[in-house]
Design a protein around this motif. Structure first.
Motif, PDB file in Angstrom:
ATOM      1  N   ILE B 331      27.274 -96.422 -20.244  1.00  0.00           N
ATOM      2  CA  ILE B 331      26.173 -97.385 -20.176  1.00  0.00           C
ATOM      3  C   ILE B 331      26.555 -98.703 -20.836  1.00  0.00           C
ATOM      4  N   ASP B 337      21.943-104.923 -18.178  1.00  0.00           N
ATOM      5  CA  ASP B 337      21.336-105.168 -16.870  1.00  0.00           C
ATOM      6  C   ASP B 337      21.780-104.180 -15.800  1.00  0.00           C
ATOM      7  N   LEU B 339      21.908-100.869 -16.623  1.00  0.00           N
ATOM      8  CA  LEU B 339      21.410 -99.562 -17.078  1.00  0.00           C
ATOM      9  C   LEU B 339      20.623 -98.863 -15.970  1.00  0.00           C
ATOM     10  N   TRP B 340      19.759 -99.628 -15.330  1.00  0.00           N
ATOM     11  CA  TRP B 340      18.910 -99.008 -14.296  1.00  0.00           C
ATOM     12  C   TRP B 340      19.750 -98.467 -13.138  1.00  0.00           C
ATOM     13  N   ASP B 341      20.808 -99.171 -12.825  1.00  0.00           N
ATOM     14  CA  ASP B 341      21.691 -98.708 -11.762  1.00  0.00           C
ATOM     15  C   ASP B 341      22.358 -97.390 -12.161  1.00  0.00           C
ATOM     16  N   VAL B 342      22.764 -97.284 -13.412  1.00  0.00           N
ATOM     17  CA  VAL B 342      23.363 -96.031 -13.903  1.00  0.00           C
ATOM     18  C   VAL B 342      22.348 -94.890 -13.760  1.00  0.00           C
ATOM     19  N   ILE B 343      21.112 -95.168 -14.161  1.00  0.00           N
ATOM     20  CA  ILE B 343      20.083 -94.130 -14.145  1.00  0.00           C
ATOM     21  C   ILE B 343      19.771 -93.681 -12.714  1.00  0.00           C
ATOM     22  N   THR B 344      19.640 -94.639 -11.814  1.00  0.00           N
ATOM     23  CA  THR B 344      19.241 -94.266 -10.452  1.00  0.00           C
ATOM     24  C   THR B 344      20.387 -93.656  -9.652  1.00  0.00           C
ATOM     25  N   ALA B 346      22.200 -91.347 -10.935  1.00  0.00           N
ATOM     26  CA  ALA B 346      22.224 -89.944 -11.378  1.00  0.00           C
ATOM     27  C   ALA B 346      21.151 -89.179 -10.612  1.00  0.00           C
TER      28      ALA B 346
END
Lengths: 378, 347
Positions: B331, B337, B339-344, B346
């Protein structure tokens, strides 16, 4: 073996992932850099933004096209809502109408009601408030006293509703009211009315919250005439209808993303040189968030299949709310000092609003009661 | 779950119900090898589920093996099912033939290192070896160095037996002592072996914990319904109901986290699962013991067979902190900026 609560893994379809990129690009172009982002669904509203979303087809998107919907799946809707929340977009105006009033009308409303309200909701022009709680009735919703008596062609409504977010800006309220005297069955004799909030016999009084915001209201009904065609579904069926809203109301990403922007700003604050404790916390909060999101997507899959996952939704809301309550508390302890203004503002706004996370939409105590019933304990 | 997996779960459930009673677990924890149970699983092909048929396994997916491992943990089975699976997987990946009988596996202690040091026709194993689970009961150990593995007969090594708090026998090597010497040709190259061991170890620990937690929730709900105080079942008290609701939330989260690595060995998914499930152990043990009262604190009651194992498994192959930091490094490298891409991603 207890098999009740199962969150089946579900991978979002390619169509939803493609849509995600569209939403992301749209939000980026709309919000700009100096917009202070807040991922709490209740934190900002903009009629202009809602109308733009409506024009994109991103409100009421699971509804039939004849009512202004886009006939897309719950999973696609899921992606749109989570992208908007994560970006901290001002979604408050249309949120309730899109999430639950619209689906309620679609399920229980008359043909005329669907035709009258849904297309305007889908355009982002028509906003609804929830009318459930009253001054003496919060968690014990069946004890409401706002009531209506039958007259020729409709009903006369008296009483009041409280904690109605945005009622001073919204057009309508779906109010749960008593239409028959109380009997041994407390859940009988309740009905849902569509109340026009611009009616001259409706008075809306703002209630300031502890953050100093004017968000929620008390709404008074003083001999308000409700015509028969503004009754949602069957008179007397109100309880069942209210319960059916809960799967939508409690399982979505807004139940665990309210504090998300604080985490984003924390990651910005620590930059490229976090210490071990900061890394550990980022990993802890993110592993929890990803797991919650996966569970919430599983429930979106159940909604897509037409199921009514009330217990699963309660469980997500309880876990999610506990999570979003913890986020600012844990991050503040490890954020590098001095805080940037941006971090300080994001954090303090979250802390001020956090007490509402575990109250709105069902308190943690009520949710745990629902889960306990699901476990067969009561 | 596909049909094949349904069948595997049913078969293994039946075997564990019949052959893994509290009495059998107690015997296992007293140091006995519970051959009847192992034999039943072995003859049903369940000890080598998820291992390719042409390598001598039963075929099927990794998920098949993990579902059997979950079942084993529901019954607190005192056998090296997870170790056997990891060892067999590593051997197949290194192209080594599977020896007969139960296998176990060990790499370096957390923060330590294992090396194979060639001395003529012999190889010395040097470094800090982690405790070898069920080492006493396995005739073949797979020892894992950073980029090499070796099949070793424990007779050649200088291990001391002990019991961990799960009641599992472990073979340990006091720090600073020599581990032993083996024939040089037994060492085989396997790039990234120690990392692979850590991942397989974490995947199996997650599923073990998930199985134990599933059983703990069942036991806790059943106990609350049956235990009477103040003239009624304790399940009638809101205070107890609310605690069990929290327990159910933790267990459901862990099941979802564990399900996400049934068919994925992406490091990020492993990190999320081990971090999330390990974190839940504290609450799960806390609430289940509180609900069971003093009875659950006795050795006689089966609850402790599960909770003691949770306390061991959460520490093995990287504690929560290790995996949380792994996840966080990804992360931080991408920045706020993204972070959300990493989360989505997964999914």
């Amino acid at each position: 073996m207890f098999q009740g609560l199962k969150f089946e893994p579900l991978t979002l379809p390619a169509s939803a992932e493609a849509l995600r990129l569209d939403v992301r690009a749209f939000v980026e172009s709309e919000l700009g850099n100096d917009y202070l982002r807040n991922s709490d669904f209740n934190a900002g509203e903009s009629a202009e933004f809602s109308q733009k979303l409506g024009a994109k087809g991103w409100i009421g998107m699971t509804w039939p096209k004849q009512y202004g919907g886009a006939e897309r799946s719950f999973l696609e809707r899921y992606v749109v809502t989570e992208e908007l929340l994560a970006a901290g977009a001002p979604v408050g105006a249309h949120w309730i109408a899109d999430r639950q009033s619209g689906p309620l009308l679609l399920k229980f409303g008359t043909e005329d009601q669907r035709a009258a309200y849904l297309p305007r909701v889908a355009k982002g022009e028509c906003y609804f408030s929830i009318g459930m709680s009253e001054p003496d009735s919060g968690s014990d919703l069946a004890s409401i006293r706002t009531s209506a008596v039958k007259v020729d062609g409709g009903w006369i409504l008296n009483g009041s509703k409280i904690w109605s977010s945005g009622a001073h800006m919204n057009h309508f309220m779906v109010a749960l009211v008593r239409t028959e005297p109380v009997t041994d069955n407390r859940h009988a004799g309740l009905s849902q009315f569509i109340v026009d909030l611009s009616d001259e016999n409706v008075t809306i009084t703002g209630i300031e919250n502890l953050a100093g915001d004017r968000d929620f209201n008390q709404v008074f009904f003083d001999d308000v005439f409700i015509s028969d065609d503004a009754v949602v579904g069957e008179p007397g069926n109100g309880w069942e209808q209210v319960i059916s809203e809960l799967g939508y109301e409690r399982s979505g990403p807004e139940r665990f993303l309210s504090a998300y922007r604080v985490l984003v700003e924390f990651v910005r604050e620590v930059g490229s040189a976090p210490n071990d404790a900061q890394l550990t916390l980022i990993g802890r909060l993110t592993s929890n968030l990803i797991t919650l999101r996966r569970m919430s997507i599983s429930v979106a899959g159940m909604l897509e299949q037409g199921k009514s996952p009330i217990v699963e939704a309660a469980l997500i809301k309880d876990l999610g709310n506990e999570y979003e309550r913890q986020v600012p508390e844990l991050l503040r302890l490890l954020a590098p000092e001095p805080y940037s203004r941006r971090f300080a503002e994001t954090l303090s706004q979250c802390i001020l609003h956090a007490p509402s996370f575990t109250l709105r939409g069902g308190t943690r105590e009520i949710l745990r009661g629902v889960i306990a019933r699901g476990l067969g304990l009561r | 779950m596909n049909e094949q997996q349904q069948l595997i779960v049913e078969t293994s459930h039946r075997i564990f119900s019949d052959l893994c009673t509290k009495e059998v677990v107690d015997r296992g924890e007293a140091g006995e090898w519970v051959q009847t149970l192992w034999h039943a699983l072995e003859t049903s092909g369940l000890t080598l589920a998820g291992i390719a048929e042409d390598a001598g396994g039963s075929g099927g997916d990794v998920a098949d093996a993990l579902l059997v491992i979950r079942q084993a943990a529901e019954f607190a089975a005192p056998i090296p099912l997870a170790e056997n699976f990891i060892a067999a997987t590593l051997l197949v990946e290194a192209g080594i033939e599977l020896p007969a009988g139960p296998l176990t596996v060990a790499g370096a202690l957390e923060g330590g290192k294992i090396e194979f040091s060639q001395q003529g026709s012999a190889t010395d194993i040097v470094g800090d070896l982690a405790p070898v689970s069920f080492g006493l009961h396995c005739n073949h150990w797979v020892i894992v160095a950073e980029n090499e593995i070796a099949v070793v007969s424990p007779k050649a090594l200088n291990a001391a037996p002990m019991l961990n708090i799960a009641g599992e026998s472990e073979s340990i090597f006091p720090s600073g002592t020599s581990i032993g010497s083996i024939e040089a040709l037994n060492v085989v190259k396997l790039n990234g072996a120690s990392e692979r061991l850590r991942q397989l170890g974490a995947i199996t620990r997650v599923n073990l914990m998930c199985g134990a937690m599933t059983s703990i929730l069942d036991m806790s709900v059943a106990y609350a319904l049956e235990r009477k105080q103040f003239g009624r079942a304790i399940s009638q008290f809101q205070a107890v109901q609310q605690q069990l609701a929290i327990l159910a939330g933790e267990v459901a989260s862990c099941q979802r986290a564990a399900d996400s690595i049934l068919n994925s060995d992406a490091v990020m998914d492993i990190a999320i699962a081990k971090a999330r499930v390990g974190e839940a152990v504290q609450k799960v043990a806390d609430i289940s013991h509180q609900v069971h009262g003093a009875m659950g604190y006795t050795r006689e009651h089966p609850l402790n067979l599960r909770t003691r194992r949770l306390w061991v498994w959460r520490d093995q192959y990287g504690k929560e902190t290790y995996w949380q930091q792994q996840l966080a490094r990804t992360i931080v490298a991408r920045g706020a900026d993204a972070l959300w891409d990493v989360i989505t991603r997964a999914n």
